[in-house]
Design a protein around this motif. Sequence first.
Motif, PDB file in Angstrom:
ATOM      1  N   LEU A 184      -1.317  -8.474   0.046  1.00  0.00           N
ATOM      2  CA  LEU A 184      -0.638  -9.112   1.168  1.00  0.00           C
ATOM      3  C   LEU A 184      -0.845  -8.371   2.484  1.00  0.00           C
ATOM      4  O   LEU A 184      -1.107  -8.996   3.527  1.00  0.00           O
ATOM      5  CB  LEU A 184       0.860  -9.219   0.862  1.00  0.00           C
ATOM      6  CG  LEU A 184       1.708  -9.996   1.866  1.00  0.00           C
ATOM      7  CD1 LEU A 184       1.187 -11.417   2.031  1.00  0.00           C
ATOM      8  CD2 LEU A 184       3.166 -10.026   1.414  1.00  0.00           C
ATOM      9  N   LEU A 185      -0.745  -7.050   2.466  1.00  0.00           N
ATOM     10  CA  LEU A 185      -0.886  -6.291   3.709  1.00  0.00           C
ATOM     11  C   LEU A 185      -2.292  -6.390   4.304  1.00  0.00           C
ATOM     12  O   LEU A 185      -2.437  -6.659   5.493  1.00  0.00           O
ATOM     13  CB  LEU A 185      -0.489  -4.835   3.489  1.00  0.00           C
ATOM     14  CG  LEU A 185      -0.458  -3.975   4.762  1.00  0.00           C
ATOM     15  CD1 LEU A 185       0.493  -4.550   5.793  1.00  0.00           C
ATOM     16  CD2 LEU A 185      -0.077  -2.540   4.436  1.00  0.00           C
ATOM     17  N   PRO A 186      -3.373  -6.203   3.508  1.00  0.00           N
ATOM     18  CA  PRO A 186      -4.711  -6.408   4.069  1.00  0.00           C
ATOM     19  C   PRO A 186      -4.907  -7.828   4.607  1.00  0.00           C
ATOM     20  O   PRO A 186      -5.581  -8.021   5.628  1.00  0.00           O
ATOM     21  CB  PRO A 186      -5.639  -6.134   2.885  1.00  0.00           C
ATOM     22  CG  PRO A 186      -4.871  -5.194   2.030  1.00  0.00           C
ATOM     23  CD  PRO A 186      -3.449  -5.655   2.138  1.00  0.00           C
ATOM     24  N   ALA A 187      -4.319  -8.827   3.930  1.00  0.00           N
ATOM     25  CA  ALA A 187      -4.431 -10.204   4.406  1.00  0.00           C
ATOM     26  C   ALA A 187      -3.778 -10.355   5.775  1.00  0.00           C
ATOM     27  O   ALA A 187      -4.324 -11.016   6.678  1.00  0.00           O
ATOM     28  CB  ALA A 187      -3.783 -11.159   3.405  1.00  0.00           C
ATOM     29  N   LEU A 188      -2.611  -9.747   5.951  1.00  0.00           N
ATOM     30  CA  LEU A 188      -1.934  -9.805   7.248  1.00  0.00           C
ATOM     31  C   LEU A 188      -2.705  -9.042   8.321  1.00  0.00           C
ATOM     32  O   LEU A 188      -2.780  -9.471   9.475  1.00  0.00           O
ATOM     33  CB  LEU A 188      -0.517  -9.242   7.120  1.00  0.00           C
ATOM     34  CG  LEU A 188       0.507 -10.154   6.433  1.00  0.00           C
ATOM     35  CD1 LEU A 188       1.771  -9.379   6.079  1.00  0.00           C
ATOM     36  CD2 LEU A 188       0.849 -11.338   7.318  1.00  0.00           C
ATOM     37  N   LEU A 189      -3.292  -7.908   7.943  1.00  0.00           N
ATOM     38  CA  LEU A 189      -4.083  -7.133   8.900  1.00  0.00           C
ATOM     39  C   LEU A 189      -5.299  -7.926   9.375  1.00  0.00           C
ATOM     40  O   LEU A 189      -5.660  -7.891  10.564  1.00  0.00           O
ATOM     41  CB  LEU A 189      -4.536  -5.813   8.268  1.00  0.00           C
ATOM     42  CG  LEU A 189      -3.463  -4.738   8.085  1.00  0.00           C
ATOM     43  CD1 LEU A 189      -3.989  -3.608   7.213  1.00  0.00           C
ATOM     44  CD2 LEU A 189      -3.001  -4.194   9.425  1.00  0.00           C
TER      45      LEU A 189
END
Length: 261
Positions: free
Chosen positions: A33-38
């Motif tokens: 989720l975090l890489p996707a948001l980044l």
Amino acid sequence: MPDISLTTLVVLCIAAAAAGWIDAVVGGGGLLLLPALLLGLPNTGAAHVLGTNKAVAIVGTTGAAVTYVRKAPVQVKTAVRIGLAALAGSMTGAFFAAGISSDVLRPVIMVVLLAVAAFVLLRPSFGTADAADRRRVTRSRTIAAVVLVGGGIGFYDGLFGPGTGTFLVLALTAVLHLDLLTASATAKIVNVCTNAGALAMFAYQGTVLWQLAALMAVFNLAGGMAGARMALSRGSGFVRGVLLVVVFSLVAKLGFDQWNA
């Protein structure tokens, strides 16, 4: 909410659902989720990305925790004690998160993933029922779980976040001798507390994109509840397999992104 294309919004929602499923099965949904948001919010500061990530993740984690508590052999009192320590640790970590640059997150996540993969591969019996039953859990181990697992991993969750669920599963298995399924169920309760502590601090600092988080949270909840049901029906061997697939897939993806940065 920042200006986001429909395609990016759809991809982020799909990523939220997949992250919820992964997080419920083995933890570490934030590593997706975090890489996707980044990637989806390239012009948004790291603090806002981390805060939005927490607002999404707490919904799916809570749904998975409720599903596990109803059907899995979870020691709720132990989980709550660890969770309270984790809440305090995560609030402290989130307080310092505002000064983190997005550029440091990817290499940190890669190192964390490689460490997880190496540990699981080098310990074939890790998290099996036989290994979990070998030794009785002492009071000192329970205290260590509260202080080190709760406080330490809670602080990490507030500061960075990705992989917290996976670390909780590994730590609970190692310290309390739980099998992977029970550890995953227990980790969900603790993870709800870490997410709550970090989210409270991010909300106080005004670094949560609430509209985007609310939409993604619906998909994260659906993925989390589906993942918990599948883990319960298939057992620890399934959890271990998913763990390794997720870790190596994300290492490859982050390595490719770092190489082309």
